[in-house]
Scaffold this motif. Structure first.
Motif, mmCIF file in Angstrom:
data_model
loop_
_atom_site.group_PDB
_atom_site.id
_atom_site.type_symbol
_atom_site.label_atom_id
_atom_site.label_comp_id
_atom_site.label_asym_id
_atom_site.label_seq_id
_atom_site.Cartn_x
_atom_site.Cartn_y
_atom_site.Cartn_z
ATOM 1 N N TRP A 16 0.835 -1.200 0.000
ATOM 2 C CA TRP A 16 0.000 0.000 0.000
ATOM 3 C C TRP A 16 0.875 1.258 0.000
ATOM 4 O O TRP A 16 2.069 1.207 0.284
ATOM 5 N N THR A 17 0.265 2.374 -0.354
ATOM 6 C CA THR A 17 0.948 3.670 -0.374
ATOM 7 C C THR A 17 0.394 4.535 0.745
ATOM 8 O O THR A 17 -0.825 4.607 0.945
ATOM 9 N N GLU A 18 1.295 5.176 1.470
ATOM 10 C CA GLU A 18 0.853 6.042 2.556
ATOM 11 C C GLU A 18 1.494 7.427 2.435
ATOM 12 O O GLU A 18 2.576 7.577 1.862
ATOM 13 N N ARG A 19 0.811 8.399 2.972
ATOM 14 C CA ARG A 19 1.283 9.784 2.941
ATOM 15 C C ARG A 19 1.856 10.135 4.312
ATOM 16 O O ARG A 19 1.280 9.786 5.339
ATOM 17 N N TYR A 20 3.012 10.802 4.303
ATOM 18 C CA TYR A 20 3.642 11.165 5.570
ATOM 19 C C TYR A 20 4.301 12.540 5.446
ATOM 20 O O TYR A 20 4.585 13.024 4.343
ATOM 21 N N TRP A 51 4.918 17.236 2.499
ATOM 22 C CA TRP A 51 4.232 15.948 2.542
ATOM 23 C C TRP A 51 4.734 15.077 1.399
ATOM 24 O O TRP A 51 4.897 15.532 0.275
ATOM 25 N N LYS A 52 4.991 13.808 1.700
ATOM 26 C CA LYS A 52 5.480 12.872 0.699
ATOM 27 C C LYS A 52 4.688 11.566 0.783
ATOM 28 O O LYS A 52 3.914 11.358 1.718
ATOM 29 N N THR A 53 4.907 10.716 -0.200
ATOM 30 C CA THR A 53 4.278 9.393 -0.193
ATOM 31 C C THR A 53 5.357 8.321 -0.250
ATOM 32 O O THR A 53 6.452 8.542 -0.785
ATOM 33 N N ARG A 54 5.056 7.172 0.297
ATOM 34 C CA ARG A 54 5.975 6.040 0.266
ATOM 35 C C ARG A 54 5.175 4.744 0.167
ATOM 36 O O ARG A 54 4.012 4.685 0.581
ATOM 37 N N THR A 55 5.820 3.740 -0.407
ATOM 38 C CA THR A 55 5.184 2.432 -0.563
ATOM 39 C C THR A 55 5.668 1.500 0.536
ATOM 40 O O THR A 55 6.875 1.405 0.801
#
Length: 205
Positions: free
Chosen positions: A31-35, A43-47
């Motif tokens: 899943w991909t989450e925003r942090y 703000w960035k996203t990571r898998t």
């Protein structure tokens, strides 16, 4: 006994020639989450991914090992170390509705499913390190040699008891395949070490 992997009665999920097995249903969720990155203050996203075992099962049955001249009972249930080698079967989807249910998502991501089976089949070669002892009188097959050509061997059994400098174990494969896989890096470097030592000796001369 007959094995239905994960309870599935489909023919390709059913095995009746195994003496020991371990099966598992493993699910991997991605899943991909925003942090929020405090260093860049953006703000960035990571898998991310998570792998978990949903269900599993195992079984062991005592069996007879035969070398062509006679047989000997192996008390497989007394061994703590049993190496059944690599997988002999795996699937990515359920066989039919008799199988256990699919795992559910925990993080709203995509799921990949995998059922796998490792086992010792009847007729597989096996390398056995064990204590050999006499079987109890009540367990020895009755009849004379004419009716049972391996009766003498039937009076013995292999049990999983450790001894000094020897750990009881059963490994799938023959002696050559099991021991050759354990060659150390030092043994593989042996010829090079001899060459270096020989060169040093020549220099000293």
């Amino acid at each position: 006994p007959i094995l239905h992997v994960d309870g599935c009665t489909a023919p390709t999920w059913t095995f009746d020639d195994l003496v020991a097995w371990h099966w598992s249903y493993v699910c991997t969720e991605t899943w991909t989450e925003r942090y929020y990155d405090h260093e860049s203050k953006t703000w960035k996203t990571r898998t991310r991914s998570e792998t978990r075992t949903i269900r599993s099962g195992n079984h062991a049955t005592d069996f007879m090992v035969h070398d062509g001249t006679g047989g000997m009972a192996v008390k497989l249930t007394t061994f703590e170390r049993v190496d059944m080698g690599s997988q002999i079967w795996n699937r990515k989807r359920r066989g039919d509705n008799t199988c256990g249910p699919y795992a559910k998502s925990r993080h709203g991501g995509s799921l990949k499913h995998n059922w796998s089976l490792t086992a010792l089949r009847k007729g597989d070669p096996a390398y056995i390190m064990a204590r050999i002892k006499s079987r109890h009188h009540d367990e020895i097959p009755k009849g004379n040699v004419g009716f049972n050509a391996t009766r003498v061997h039937h009076t013995l059994e292999a049990v999983g008891e450790d001894a000094p400098r020897r750990r009881a174990k059963i490994s799938k494969g023959n002696e050559f395949s099991v021991l050759s896989a354990k060659n150390s890096s030092a043994s593989r470097l042996g010829p090079w070490i001899l060459l270096i030592v020989g060169a040093m000796a020549l220099m000293l001369v």
